[in-house]
Design an enzyme around this catalytic site. Structure first.
Site, short mmCIF file in Angstrom:
data_model
loop_
_atom_site.label_atom_id
_atom_site.label_comp_id
_atom_site.label_asym_id
_atom_site.label_seq_id
_atom_site.Cartn_x
_atom_site.Cartn_y
_atom_site.Cartn_z
N ASN A 152 0.85 -1.19 0.00
CA ASN A 152 0.00 0.00 0.00
C ASN A 152 0.89 1.24 0.00
O ASN A 152 2.12 1.15 0.00
CB ASN A 152 -0.95 -0.02 1.20
CG ASN A 152 -0.19 -0.15 2.50
OD1 ASN A 152 0.60 0.71 2.86
ND2 ASN A 152 -0.40 -1.26 3.20
N ASP A 175 -4.18 -6.48 5.07
CA ASP A 175 -5.17 -7.36 5.68
C ASP A 175 -5.10 -8.78 5.09
O ASP A 175 -5.49 -9.74 5.74
CB ASP A 175 -6.58 -6.79 5.46
CG ASP A 175 -6.77 -5.52 6.28
OD1 ASP A 175 -6.28 -5.50 7.43
OD2 ASP A 175 -7.37 -4.55 5.77
N LYS A 230 9.62 -16.94 -10.25
CA LYS A 230 8.76 -15.90 -10.83
C LYS A 230 7.68 -16.54 -11.71
O LYS A 230 7.98 -17.39 -12.55
CB LYS A 230 9.61 -14.94 -11.68
CG LYS A 230 8.78 -13.79 -12.20
CD LYS A 230 9.54 -12.91 -13.14
CE LYS A 230 8.55 -11.99 -13.84
NZ LYS A 230 9.11 -11.32 -14.97
N ASP A 270 -4.51 -10.10 12.96
CA ASP A 270 -4.56 -8.70 13.37
C ASP A 270 -3.59 -8.48 14.52
O ASP A 270 -3.76 -9.03 15.61
CB ASP A 270 -5.99 -8.32 13.78
CG ASP A 270 -6.15 -6.82 13.82
OD1 ASP A 270 -5.49 -6.17 14.65
OD2 ASP A 270 -6.91 -6.29 12.98
N ILE A 271 -2.56 -7.68 14.26
CA ILE A 271 -1.48 -7.51 15.24
C ILE A 271 -1.98 -6.75 16.46
O ILE A 271 -1.82 -7.18 17.60
CB ILE A 271 -0.28 -6.76 14.59
CG1 ILE A 271 0.23 -7.55 13.39
CG2 ILE A 271 0.82 -6.54 15.62
CD1 ILE A 271 1.21 -6.80 12.50
N PHE A 298 -4.61 3.17 14.60
CA PHE A 298 -4.89 4.17 13.57
C PHE A 298 -6.01 3.65 12.68
O PHE A 298 -6.09 2.45 12.45
CB PHE A 298 -3.65 4.44 12.70
CG PHE A 298 -2.86 5.62 13.19
CD1 PHE A 298 -2.12 5.53 14.35
CD2 PHE A 298 -2.89 6.81 12.48
CE1 PHE A 298 -1.41 6.61 14.81
CE2 PHE A 298 -2.18 7.91 12.93
CZ PHE A 298 -1.44 7.82 14.10
N LYS A 311 -13.96 0.55 15.12
CA LYS A 311 -12.68 -0.15 15.24
C LYS A 311 -12.14 -0.12 16.67
O LYS A 311 -11.59 -1.10 17.16
CB LYS A 311 -11.64 0.50 14.31
CG LYS A 311 -11.21 -0.42 13.23
CD LYS A 311 -10.38 0.26 12.20
CE LYS A 311 -10.97 -0.04 10.84
NZ LYS A 311 -10.24 0.57 9.76
N LYS A 346 -11.61 -3.75 18.19
CA LYS A 346 -10.23 -4.19 18.45
C LYS A 346 -9.83 -4.03 19.90
O LYS A 346 -8.67 -4.26 20.26
CB LYS A 346 -9.26 -3.44 17.54
CG LYS A 346 -9.51 -3.70 16.05
CD LYS A 346 -8.32 -3.32 15.20
CE LYS A 346 -8.63 -3.56 13.74
NZ LYS A 346 -7.43 -3.65 12.92
O1 C5P Z 1 -8.70 -2.75 10.39
P1 C5P Z 1 -7.69 -1.72 9.97
O2 C5P Z 1 -6.59 -2.29 9.15
O3 C5P Z 1 -8.25 -0.50 9.33
O4 C5P Z 1 -7.08 -1.22 11.35
C1 C5P Z 1 -6.07 -0.29 11.44
C2 C5P Z 1 -5.31 -0.46 12.72
O5 C5P Z 1 -5.07 -1.84 12.99
C3 C5P Z 1 -3.94 0.18 12.63
O6 C5P Z 1 -3.57 0.60 13.91
C4 C5P Z 1 -3.07 -1.00 12.14
O7 C5P Z 1 -1.71 -0.80 12.48
C5 C5P Z 1 -3.69 -2.16 12.87
N1 C5P Z 1 -3.62 -3.46 12.18
C6 C5P Z 1 -2.88 -4.48 12.72
N2 C5P Z 1 -2.83 -5.70 12.10
C7 C5P Z 1 -3.53 -5.94 10.98
C8 C5P Z 1 -4.30 -4.92 10.42
C9 C5P Z 1 -4.32 -3.68 11.03
O8 C5P Z 1 -2.22 -4.27 13.74
N3 C5P Z 1 -3.45 -7.14 10.42
#
Ligand code: C5P
Length: 406
Positions: free
Chosen positions: A210, A279, A289, A310-311, A327, A341, A345
């Site tokens: 991205n 994601d 390749k 999701d971290i 964020f 969110k 989360k």
């Molecule tokens: O769900 P979204 O990606 O919009 O959420 C954004 C927040 O979640 C940010 O703080 C991003 O660093 C964190 N995030 C994460 N792991 C993921 C996706 C998003 O920690 N796989």
């Protein structure tokens, strides 16, 4: 609480009997969170070995001005630039006189001339030498120049005499050194920050990613360091320079970021997820390749993606979790999506930013955000990412303070 977190102290050791106390001084400075580098005069090496101070400071000890080896590793100008504080302890009457005269005939005096950071000296000498009118006059000049004096104190001296001239006790020297710095709002706190994009490999040459530049995350790391925090910055690929005082861990994929975060986040006081984590990732990563002919199905490439973990959510679910800040980069219904969110989360705070507008968000130098937490909402108008970062750090520090008061 540590009082010298992130501070770089250049300890100058000159040739007096009190030089043996510099070993203990290094330990005390480090206990307060500072990094210490040592510069010794030739005479000081007669009182304590450079090896001792090198082992304690965990850095090479610098002695000669024209020493090829140490100059190539870190020369006198670099050492002068590196230091947040130069502390000369013990400082002999000879060193004081040379400082007054602006001499540059050894490494320590040269560094003192080249440095722009505060300079503090802890004199130590025989009481008659201290009381001598030359020494007194020299000290007056240095005081007028803004040089900080730590001690000396009165007491029994190594020469058997009693009077003023003893090196100030080590703990007080460290307290006085700490007091030269503003105590930051996050003093001694440990922050883990993620930043930048992630890259999800398709094959050895292609990836999905991205537009995140890492600028906002790096600016938050810088603001946290300025506020006195210790920072681990776990960053995806970026082309910008990371703050020098942060502990930088580079990763590529979301999976790598997840692994690195979980090695450290359990010890953090604050976790801030600024990274634009992908994601999804390709279900399989080709070893070679991929050829066009391998991928095409009816003029398209059906690439199967699977969800990344999701971290931030996993950090927020620790039994004893850090204050967790996320964020929300959104293009529509910014605030309501960010609020959802925050709850989903299990975060303590979320920063919503509109990335639909090119002048703010992902790749720009400015940002326009809204900070949301508990029942609060604070809009930060368009400003530089550095200013946004300082506001965010101030809000986090204030909220933490209130939470501890509750
Ligand atoms: O769900 P979204 O990606 O919009 O959420 C954004 C927040 O979640 C940010 O703080 C991003 O660093 C964190 N995030 C994460 N792991 C993921 C996706 C998003 O920690 N796989």
């Amino acid at each position: 609480m540590q009082t010298l977190t992130n501070k770089r102290v250049l300890l100058g050791v000159t040739g007096g009997i009190a030089a043996y106390k510099s070993a203990e001084l290094i330990r005390h400075l480090q206990e307060q969170g500072s990094e210490v580098r040592v510069v010794m005069t030739e005479a000081a090496t007669e009182f304590i070995t450079p090896l001792t101070l090198q082992a304690l400071s965990q850095n090479p000890v610098h002695i000669g001005l024209l020493d090829r080896e140490t100059e190539s590793a870190m020369g006198h100008i670099e050492l002068a630039r590196w230091a947040d504080l130069i502390l000369v302890a013990p400082a002999t009457s000879n060193f004081i006189a040379k400082l007054v005269g602006g001499h540059a005939n050894d490494l320590l005096t040269t560094i003192c001339l080249a440095a722009k950071c505060p300079l503090a000296i802890a004199p130590a000498m025989n009481q008659a030498m201290w009381g001598n009118s030359s020494t007194m006059a020299n000290c007056e000049i240095l005081l007028k120049r803004g040089i900080h004096f730590f001690g000396p104190e009165k007491g029994l001296q190594a020469c058997g005499e009693e009077g003023p001239g003893r090196l100030l006790d080590i703990e007080t020297i460290v307290i006085r050194a700490s007091s030269l710095f503003d105590t930051g709002a996050l003093n001694g706190k440990y922050l883990v920050i993620t930043a930048g994009p992630t890259r999800e490999a398709i094959d050895p040459v292609r990836f999905i990613s991205n537009h995140s530049s890492g600028k906002q995350g790096y600016a938050i790391a810088e603001a946290a360091l300025d506020a006195g925090a210790r920072v681990t910055l776990i960053s995806g690929p970026t082309s910008i320079e990371a703050p020098a005082k942060a502990h930088l861990i580079r990763v590529n994929s979301a999976d790598e970021m997840y692994e690195e975060v979980h090695k450290v986040a359990m010890n953090a006081d604050i976790f801030i997820g600024v990274a634009a984590v992908a994601d999804y990732r390709p279900k399989t990563v080709a070893k070679q390749k991929m050829k066009k002919s391998d991928t095409l199905v009816n003029n398209s490439w059906p690439l199967e993606l699977i969800q990344n973990r999701d971290i931030i959510q996993s950090v927020a679910n620790y039994p004893s979790r850090p204050f967790t800040v996320g964020f929300a980069a959104e293009t529509t219904n910014i605030i309501s999506h960010a609020k959802q969110k925050l709850i989903k989360k299990n975060l303590d705070m979320i920063i919503a930013n509109d990335v639909s507008d090119d002048s703010v968000g992902f790749n720009s130098d400015e940002n326009k955000t809204t900070v949301l937490w508990k029942n609060h909402q604070k809009e930060l108008p368009m400003m530089s990412k550095a200013a946004t970062a300082s506001h965010i750090i101030a809000i986090i520090a204030e909220t933490l303070d209130k939470d501890t008061d509750d």
